[in-house]
Design a protein around this motif. Sequence first.
Motif, short mmCIF file in Angstrom:
data_model
loop_
_atom_site.label_atom_id
_atom_site.label_comp_id
_atom_site.label_asym_id
_atom_site.label_seq_id
_atom_site.Cartn_x
_atom_site.Cartn_y
_atom_site.Cartn_z
N TYR A 5 0.39 -1.39 0.60
CA TYR A 5 0.26 0.52 0.61
C TYR A 5 1.10 1.21 0.00
CZ TYR A 5 -3.67 -2.90 1.42
OH TYR A 5 -5.00 -4.50 1.65
N THR A 31 -3.89 3.65 -0.61
CA THR A 31 -4.39 4.03 0.90
C THR A 31 -5.62 3.99 0.24
OG1 THR A 31 -3.24 5.99 0.97
CG2 THR A 31 -2.12 3.93 1.83
N CYS A 42 1.46 -7.33 4.73
CA CYS A 42 1.49 -5.59 3.93
C CYS A 42 2.48 -5.12 3.96
CB CYS A 42 -0.04 -5.04 3.81
SG CYS A 42 -0.41 -3.91 5.28
N VAL A 44 3.64 -0.85 4.32
CA VAL A 44 3.07 0.55 3.46
C VAL A 44 4.10 1.47 3.88
CG1 VAL A 44 1.30 1.98 4.75
CG2 VAL A 44 0.84 -0.31 5.77
#
Length: 232
Positions: A5, A31, A42, A44
């Motif tokens: 993300y 996002t 994940c 980020v």
Amino acid sequence: MCNVYCFSGSGHSRAVAAFLAEKLGAAVQDTEGAELSSAAPCAVVFPVYCQGVPAPVKAFFAALRAEQVALVAVHGGVSYGRALYEAKKMVRGRVVAGAYVRTGHTYLREGNVFDGAALLPLVQRLKLLREGDVLAEVHIPATRKNPFAAFAPAWRSRLGVRLLRGDACNGCNVCGGACPVHTMRQGKAGGGCIRCLRCVQACPRGALSFRLRPVLHRYLARRRTAQTVLYL
Ligand SMILES: Cc1cc2nc3c(=O)[nH]c(=O)nc-3n(C[C@H](O)[C@H](O)[C@H](O)COP(=O)(O)O)c2cc1C
């Protein structure tokens, strides 16, 4: 599977996210508007704003359900404060990797260059996540943050950076569609603007630009070079 993300104002974090995603054979997901019900691991990737976590990323972390999370904070070499430490507290899942990645500074019109080789150990860890491994939590230290950095960061950014709308603006409102905090209307920024400058990049007619006020100019001129740092 390991989702990647990204929140990005001027594209630097996106370049880092694209690098990681390419190594993992994954695609970068914004996002904003991401489907977050999955517990899949994940990474980020987000920029450091005012030595902290940008407001749209805080909202993302509140909704994130991933059980294992790697946090990648991209910064412009001024000071990353303790953005990763703060982000870790906002995430429900276990933080299994962290990285401060040095790239160019948006306000200094620097490019999105970063040291990809320095990120390869992080890539290895993300590959373990992709294969389904359960990893231990990492310690992310509360590094030094200027106490003033926490004071109304978006307001201080608005004070430091003037957004300018030129005659080429025809009111198409592409900038409004790009704005992550929904405050831009036809080239005019509202009170909630965080000065991420995505609108400047998005304008198809090049009608938007920005100028630093002298106080911010002086502050950025004194900046120190910070390194890329990994917590694995
Ligand atoms: C609003 C704002 C605040 C920033 N604050 C910092 C900071 O405190 N420390 C730093 O090193 N860089 C700071 N930067 C620079 C960004 O972290 C850096 O340019 C980053 O690469 C931007 O990523 P992006 O293009 O994905 O938004 C700031 C940039 C913006 C737009």
